[in-house]
Scaffold this active site. Structure first.
Site, mmCIF file in Angstrom:
data_model
loop_
_atom_site.group_PDB
_atom_site.id
_atom_site.type_symbol
_atom_site.label_atom_id
_atom_site.label_comp_id
_atom_site.label_asym_id
_atom_site.label_seq_id
_atom_site.Cartn_x
_atom_site.Cartn_y
_atom_site.Cartn_z
ATOM 1 N NE ARG A 162 25.077 -5.180 20.022
ATOM 2 C CZ ARG A 162 23.985 -5.931 19.946
ATOM 3 N NH1 ARG A 162 22.847 -5.478 20.436
ATOM 4 N NH2 ARG A 162 24.029 -7.135 19.428
ATOM 5 C CB SER A 229 27.851 -8.403 15.284
ATOM 6 O OG SER A 229 26.896 -9.405 15.491
ATOM 7 C CD GLU A 328 28.266 -4.855 18.038
ATOM 8 O OE1 GLU A 328 27.741 -4.873 19.149
ATOM 9 O OE2 GLU A 328 28.936 -5.797 17.609
HETATM 10 N N1 EPU Z 1 21.552 -13.695 7.181
HETATM 11 C C1 EPU Z 1 21.922 -13.897 5.868
HETATM 12 N N2 EPU Z 1 22.964 -14.751 5.620
HETATM 13 C C2 EPU Z 1 23.608 -15.399 6.616
HETATM 14 C C3 EPU Z 1 23.236 -15.174 7.957
HETATM 15 C C4 EPU Z 1 22.204 -14.298 8.224
HETATM 16 O O1 EPU Z 1 21.338 -13.359 4.936
HETATM 17 O O2 EPU Z 1 24.532 -16.154 6.310
HETATM 18 C C5 EPU Z 1 20.424 -12.760 7.446
HETATM 19 C C6 EPU Z 1 19.143 -13.529 7.624
HETATM 20 O O3 EPU Z 1 18.111 -12.827 6.985
HETATM 21 C C7 EPU Z 1 18.922 -13.508 9.131
HETATM 22 C C8 EPU Z 1 19.480 -12.139 9.435
HETATM 23 O O4 EPU Z 1 20.640 -12.046 8.629
HETATM 24 O O5 EPU Z 1 17.567 -13.619 9.446
HETATM 25 C C9 EPU Z 1 19.780 -11.851 10.884
HETATM 26 O O6 EPU Z 1 20.674 -12.821 11.397
HETATM 27 P P1 EPU Z 1 20.626 -13.169 12.948
HETATM 28 O O7 EPU Z 1 19.233 -13.331 13.382
HETATM 29 O O8 EPU Z 1 21.598 -14.264 13.176
HETATM 30 O O9 EPU Z 1 21.103 -11.882 13.723
HETATM 31 P P2 EPU Z 1 22.036 -10.680 13.327
HETATM 32 O O10 EPU Z 1 21.215 -9.526 12.944
HETATM 33 O O11 EPU Z 1 23.040 -11.154 12.369
HETATM 34 C C10 EPU Z 1 22.083 -9.686 15.792
HETATM 35 C C11 EPU Z 1 23.141 -9.198 16.733
HETATM 36 C C12 EPU Z 1 23.851 -10.381 17.386
HETATM 37 C C13 EPU Z 1 22.816 -11.195 18.136
HETATM 38 C C14 EPU Z 1 21.732 -11.660 17.125
HETATM 39 C C15 EPU Z 1 20.596 -12.396 17.796
HETATM 40 C C16 EPU Z 1 23.900 -7.061 15.878
HETATM 41 C C17 EPU Z 1 24.983 -6.314 15.179
HETATM 42 N N3 EPU Z 1 24.096 -8.376 16.017
HETATM 43 O O12 EPU Z 1 22.759 -10.397 14.748
HETATM 44 O O13 EPU Z 1 24.790 -9.850 18.314
HETATM 45 O O14 EPU Z 1 23.413 -12.324 18.754
HETATM 46 O O15 EPU Z 1 21.165 -10.502 16.475
HETATM 47 O O16 EPU Z 1 19.800 -11.504 18.517
HETATM 48 O O17 EPU Z 1 22.906 -6.462 16.296
HETATM 49 C C18 EPU Z 1 27.075 -9.169 18.589
HETATM 50 O O18 EPU Z 1 26.635 -8.058 18.872
HETATM 51 O O19 EPU Z 1 28.311 -9.426 18.564
HETATM 52 C C19 EPU Z 1 26.124 -10.230 18.233
HETATM 53 C C20 EPU Z 1 26.527 -11.448 17.855
#
Ligand code: EPU
Length: 332
Positions: A162, A229, A328
Site C-alpha cells: 500500500r 480496510s 490505511e
Molecule cells: N480476522 C479476525 N476477526 C474477524 C475477521 C478477520 O480475527 O472478524 C482475522 C483472521 O485471522 C483473518 C485475518 O484477520 O484470517 C485476515 O483477514 P482477511 O484475510 O479478511 O484480510 P485482511 O488482512 O483483513 C487484507 C486487505 C484487504 C484485502 C484482504 C484480502 C489490508 C489492510 N487489507 O485484509 O484489502 O481485501 O486482505 O487479500 O491489507 C482494503 O485495502 O481496503 C482491503 C479490503
C-alpha cells in the site's frame, strides 16, 4: 470539463462524509488538465479518485481535482502478453470485468475493489495475493510542480505494501494513465487460503469466487458507507510478536512471516480481540463481519465520529498488545 465552487463532496467519497470543497474540477483529458488556470485555483490542490480510500476530516479549503479520463486501449501484438492502457478515471472494477470477459489473466484477484485506475496505482491496491504493481509496467503522469507530463517505469514507482513513490511525493504527480500487462495464457494465483479449491478454469471464474468472498466479508459501498480496510496490517519485530502472543494466552495468534524476521499480524484480529466488533461512536461503527472496516452506520456519521472511533481503537490495541496501528485510509 466540470468546474464548480463550494461543491458538495458527499457523493464523491464512499464514507459519505457531508463535507464541501472551495472548488471542484473534473477534467476529461491530460491536455485539459495541463491547461487548467493553475494560478486562479483555490489552494491547496488535492487530487482524488473514486474517493473510496479517504476520510475528509472537515470541509476542504482548496481545489479537489478528479480525472474523467476514461479510455481503455488494447495494444494487440498477437503475443501472449497484452499491453493495456487505461485512463486514470476508469473505474477499476469495470476494467477488471472487461479484462476477464476477454479471457485475459492478471487482474481477476483484484475484483470488486472500489475506486479508479489512477488511485489504484497510487495506493498499490492489493487483495488475495496480488497487488496492482504485479500488472503495471509504466505510469503516465502530469507533474504539478513543473506543470508538464512525465512517465515512470514500474521500478521507478517505488511500490511496497500500500505504498508508492506517488504517496511519498505528496500529490506532486497526477496519474493520467496506467500501462498494464495481462496475459492470454492461464496464470491463476491461488495462494491465498480462501481461494484454495475454487474453479480457476477462466479469469471470470476466479473473479466470481473473489467477488463471493468479498461480498461475505466487506460492506457493499452502495448500501453502507465505508472506505474499506481502515488500518494497515501492522508489520512487527519477532520480539514484539512474542509480546502479542503473551498478551493472548492460550490463543494461536494468526500471522504471516516476512523477510528479515518481521511478522505481519492481521489488524482485524487485534481489533477483534479488543472487543470492538459492532462498537459505535455517534453514527460510525466497527463493521461486525470485518472489524478492520469502520462504517458510516447511520448514514449521518461525522468525520469527528470516525476520528474518535479510530482514536479509541488505536489506543486500546496499543494498550493491550503494544502494537501501533496506522490508518490505511488517507485523512484529508
Ligand atoms: N480476522 C479476525 N476477526 C474477524 C475477521 C478477520 O480475527 O472478524 C482475522 C483472521 O485471522 C483473518 C485475518 O484477520 O484470517 C485476515 O483477514 P482477511 O484475510 O479478511 O484480510 P485482511 O488482512 O483483513 C487484507 C486487505 C484487504 C484485502 C484482504 C484480502 C489490508 C489492510 N487489507 O485484509 O484489502 O481485501 O486482505 O487479500 O491489507 C482494503 O485495502 O481496503 C482491503 C479490503
Amino acid at each position: 470539463m466540470l468546474k464548480e465552487n463550494n461543491f458538495d463532496l458527499s457523493t464523491r467519497n464512499t464514507f459519505r462524509m457531508k463535507v464541501r470543497c472551495a472548488c471542484y474540477v473534473e477534467y476529461e483529458s491530460a491536455e485539459e488538465l495541463a491547461a487548467l488556470p493553475w494560478d486562479e485555483l483555490p489552494k491547496p490542490i488535492k487530487h482524488i479518485g473514486g474517493g473510496s480510500n479517504l476520510l475528509f476530516t472537515g470541509d476542504f479549503p482548496g481545489t479537489i481535482l478528479h480525472s474523467a479520463i476514461r479510455y481503455v486501449k488494447y495494444v494487440d501484438l498477437g503475443l501472449d502478453e497484452v499491453p493495456v492502457v487505461a485512463g486514470a478515471g476508469v473505474e477499476w472494477d469495470a476494467l477488471v470485468e472487461e479484462l476477464c470477459s476477454h479471457g485475459l489473466w492478471g487482474a481477476e484477484n483484484l475484483s470488486l475493489i472500489p475506486g479508479e485506475v489512477g488511485a489504484a496505482a497510487v495506493q498499490n491496491i492489493g487483495a488475495y495475493g496480488v497487488e496492482i504493481k504485479d500488472l503495471i509496467s509504466g505510469v503516465s503522469c502530469f507533474d504539478l510542480q513543473e506543470k508538464r507530463p512525465c512517465k515512470f517505469s514500474v521500478g521507478e514507482c517505488g511500490y511496497g505494501y500500500r505504498e508508492s513513490m506517488f504517496k511519498d511525493a505528496g500529490g506532486r504527480y497526477v496519474i493520467t494513465s496506467v500501462l498494464l500487462r495481462v496475459s492470454r495464457s492461464p496464470r491463476p494465483r491461488l495462494e491465498y487460503k480462501g481461494l484454495a479449491g475454487i474453479d480457476a478454469s477462466s479469469p471470470m471464474a476466479v473473479r466470481e469466487a473473489v467477488i463471493g468472498i468479498r461480498r461475505s466479508k466487506l460492506p457493499d459501498p452502495a448500501e453502507l458507507g465505508s472506505a474499506g480496510s481502515f488500518f494497515k496490517n501492522p508489520v512487527i519485530s519477532a520480539a514484539d510478536f512474542v509480546r502479542v502472543c503473551d498478551a493472548a494466552p492460550g490463543v494461536t495468534v494468526p500471522h504471516y512471516l516476512l523477510d528479515g524476521g518481521f511478522v505481519k499480524v492481521p489488524a482485524a484480529w487485534l481489533i477483534d480481540q479488543c472487543g470492538f466488533k459492532g462498537e459505535r461512536e455517534g453514527g460510525a461503527a466497527v463493521y461486525e463481519k470485518q472489524p478492520l472496516v469502520i462504517v458510516n452506520a447511520s448514514g449521518e456519521a461525522s468525520p469527528g465520529d470516525v476520528l474518535e472511533l479510530e482514536r479509541r481503537i488505536v489506543a486500546t490495541v496499543h494498550q493491550r498488545f503494544g502494537v501501533s496501528l496506522h490508518p490505511e485510509v488517507e485523512h484529508i
